[in-house]
Design a protein around this motif. Structure first.
Motif, PDB file in Angstrom:
ATOM      1  N   ALA A  37       0.850  -1.057  -0.577  1.00 23.36           N
ATOM      2  CA  ALA A  37       0.126   0.102   0.039  1.00 23.36           C
ATOM      3  C   ALA A  37       0.980   1.372  -0.219  1.00 23.36           C
ATOM      4  O   ALA A  37       1.376   1.171   0.636  1.00 23.36           O
ATOM      5  N   THR A  38       0.453   2.065  -0.984  1.00 26.85           N
ATOM      6  CA  THR A  38       1.047   3.210  -0.764  1.00 26.85           C
ATOM      7  C   THR A  38      -0.158   4.779  -0.350  1.00 26.85           C
ATOM      8  O   THR A  38      -0.914   4.665  -1.206  1.00 26.85           O
ATOM      9  N   ALA A  39       0.918   5.851   0.176  1.00 19.74           N
ATOM     10  CA  ALA A  39      -0.130   6.509   0.265  1.00 19.74           C
ATOM     11  C   ALA A  39      -0.191   7.393  -1.044  1.00 19.74           C
ATOM     12  O   ALA A  39       0.825   8.391  -1.493  1.00 19.74           O
ATOM     13  N   LEU A  40      -1.012   7.178  -1.781  1.00 21.95           N
ATOM     14  CA  LEU A  40      -0.977   8.499  -2.835  1.00 21.95           C
ATOM     15  C   LEU A  40      -2.527   9.137  -2.709  1.00 21.95           C
ATOM     16  O   LEU A  40      -3.738   8.531  -2.341  1.00 21.95           O
ATOM     17  N   ALA A  41      -2.034  10.711  -2.084  1.00 21.03           N
ATOM     18  CA  ALA A  41      -3.725  11.442  -3.025  1.00 21.03           C
ATOM     19  C   ALA A  41      -2.776  12.607  -3.083  1.00 21.03           C
ATOM     20  O   ALA A  41      -2.038  13.469  -3.655  1.00 21.03           O
ATOM     21  N   VAL A  42      -4.613  13.368  -4.037  1.00 19.87           N
ATOM     22  CA  VAL A  42      -3.528  15.004  -4.047  1.00 19.87           C
ATOM     23  C   VAL A  42      -3.539  15.749  -2.722  1.00 19.87           C
ATOM     24  O   VAL A  42      -4.183  15.392  -1.641  1.00 19.87           O
ATOM     25  N   PRO A  43      -1.967  16.551  -2.961  1.00 21.68           N
ATOM     26  CA  PRO A  43      -1.749  16.635  -1.828  1.00 21.68           C
ATOM     27  C   PRO A  43      -2.693  18.210  -1.575  1.00 21.68           C
ATOM     28  O   PRO A  43      -3.719  18.940  -1.824  1.00 21.68           O
ATOM     29  N   ALA A  44      -2.822  18.080   0.134  1.00 18.71           N
ATOM     30  CA  ALA A  44      -3.717  19.068   0.365  1.00 18.71           C
ATOM     31  C   ALA A  44      -3.207  20.908   0.731  1.00 18.71           C
ATOM     32  O   ALA A  44      -1.704  20.849   0.759  1.00 18.71           O
ATOM     33  N   PRO A  45      -3.789  21.957   0.068  1.00 15.20           N
ATOM     34  CA  PRO A  45      -2.898  22.650   0.737  1.00 15.20           C
ATOM     35  C   PRO A  45      -2.527  23.651   1.308  1.00 15.20           C
ATOM     36  O   PRO A  45      -3.637  22.872   2.916  1.00 15.20           O
ATOM     37  N   SER A  46      -1.946  24.168   1.813  1.00 11.28           N
ATOM     38  CA  SER A  46      -1.214  24.431   2.386  1.00 11.28           C
ATOM     39  C   SER A  46      -1.665  26.314   3.642  1.00 11.28           C
ATOM     40  O   SER A  46      -1.874  26.575   2.959  1.00 11.28           O
ATOM     41  N   VAL A  57       1.223  20.737 -14.743  1.00 14.33           N
ATOM     42  CA  VAL A  57       2.491  20.564 -14.077  1.00 14.33           C
ATOM     43  C   VAL A  57       3.079  18.490 -14.806  1.00 14.33           C
ATOM     44  O   VAL A  57       1.788  18.242 -15.110  1.00 14.33           O
ATOM     45  N   THR A  58       3.883  18.750 -15.460  1.00 14.14           N
ATOM     46  CA  THR A  58       4.444  17.272 -16.132  1.00 14.14           C
ATOM     47  C   THR A  58       5.250  16.120 -15.495  1.00 14.14           C
ATOM     48  O   THR A  58       5.954  17.223 -14.505  1.00 14.14           O
ATOM     49  N   GLY A  59       4.054  15.456 -14.519  1.00 15.25           N
ATOM     50  CA  GLY A  59       5.208  14.384 -13.700  1.00 15.25           C
ATOM     51  C   GLY A  59       6.530  13.756 -14.211  1.00 15.25           C
ATOM     52  O   GLY A  59       6.938  13.901 -15.467  1.00 15.25           O
ATOM     53  N   ASP A  60       7.121  13.194 -13.380  1.00 10.14           N
ATOM     54  CA  ASP A  60       8.203  12.338 -14.026  1.00 10.14           C
ATOM     55  C   ASP A  60       8.135  11.313 -15.105  1.00 10.14           C
ATOM     56  O   ASP A  60       7.196  10.121 -14.779  1.00 10.14           O
ATOM     57  N   SER A  61       9.429  11.060 -15.691  1.00 13.70           N
ATOM     58  CA  SER A  61       8.664  10.282 -16.523  1.00 13.70           C
ATOM     59  C   SER A  61       9.657   8.693 -16.054  1.00 13.70           C
ATOM     60  O   SER A  61      10.195   8.215 -15.309  1.00 13.70           O
ATOM     61  N   VAL A  62       8.799   7.450 -15.841  1.00 10.92           N
ATOM     62  CA  VAL A  62       9.015   6.375 -14.686  1.00 10.92           C
ATOM     63  C   VAL A  62       9.108   5.188 -16.164  1.00 10.92           C
ATOM     64  O   VAL A  62       8.207   4.966 -16.984  1.00 10.92           O
ATOM     65  N   ASP A  63      10.363   4.561 -16.264  1.00 13.12           N
ATOM     66  CA  ASP A  63      10.698   3.556 -16.803  1.00 13.12           C
ATOM     67  C   ASP A  63      10.238   2.497 -16.316  1.00 13.12           C
ATOM     68  O   ASP A  63       9.674   1.444 -14.920  1.00 13.12           O
ATOM     69  N   THR A  64       9.336   1.729 -17.247  1.00 16.22           N
ATOM     70  CA  THR A  64       8.499   0.201 -16.760  1.00 16.22           C
ATOM     71  C   THR A  64       9.363  -0.988 -17.972  1.00 16.22           C
ATOM     72  O   THR A  64      10.043  -0.574 -18.785  1.00 16.22           O
ATOM     73  N   LEU A 139       1.921  15.352  -8.982  1.00 19.41           N
ATOM     74  CA  LEU A 139       0.549  15.985  -7.964  1.00 19.41           C
ATOM     75  C   LEU A 139       1.179  16.944  -6.720  1.00 19.41           C
ATOM     76  O   LEU A 139       1.490  17.407  -6.151  1.00 19.41           O
ATOM     77  N   ASP A 140       2.524  15.514  -6.394  1.00 23.63           N
ATOM     78  CA  ASP A 140       3.878  16.310  -5.437  1.00 23.63           C
ATOM     79  C   ASP A 140       4.263  17.301  -5.804  1.00 23.63           C
ATOM     80  O   ASP A 140       4.316  18.518  -5.305  1.00 23.63           O
TER      81      ASP A 140
END
Length: 144
Positions: A37-46, A57-64, A139-140
């Motif tokens: 299980a991984t904690a995955l969620a939209v970050p809450a605004p501070s 925003v463009t996310g990281d490229s993930v090699d599969t 999202l991060d």
């Protein structure tokens, strides 16, 4: 004379029943592999300030195993409004076939969940995992 000869059918029945019961017990105790299980969620605004406007925003490229996966997100007034796969495996007809249904399904899931906490698309496990990771990185970076 051998213990399982025909003159002792009851012994054969008992042994066959015991073997069957043992097999069923072993089968029922089998635990399938599950992903951690991984904690995955939209970050809450501070603070109390809500993000206003539109930001992409463009996310990281993930090699599969089958190639890189990368997504771009658009957030409008704190809500995930668009997710686009900018890079995904499409080198051969099989990749194209799988991702023709996987990418739209993953997009719909992400927009409904408003997070990277989305289900894996059956038959597209590697693409789904890469999509989730790239989405979470986008999202991060949105919050930072």
């Amino acid at each position: 004379m051998h213990a399982l000869k025909k003159n002792r059918p009851l012994r054969r029945i008992v042994l066959a029943s015991a073997a069957t019961v043992s097999g069923v017990v072993l089968l029922l105790s089998f635990k399938p592999h599950t992903a951690p299980a991984t904690a995955l969620a939209v970050p809450a605004p501070s603070g109390s300030a809500q993000v206003t406007g539109t930001k992409t925003v463009t996310g990281d490229s993930v090699d599969t195993r089958w190639g890189p996966v990368q997504v771009r997100i658009t957030v409008t007034n704190g809500k995930l409004t668009e997710v686009t796969a900018v890079v995904y495996p499409q080198e051969n007809p099989r990749d194209q076939q799988i991702n023709s249904y996987a990418i739209p399904t993953l997009r719909t899931e992400a927009l409904q969940a408003q997070s990277a906490d989305i289900d894996t698309v059956s038959g597209a496990t590697y693409t789904s995992d890469g999509y989730r990771q790239s989405l979470q990185s986008a999202l991060d970076s949105m919050s930072g």
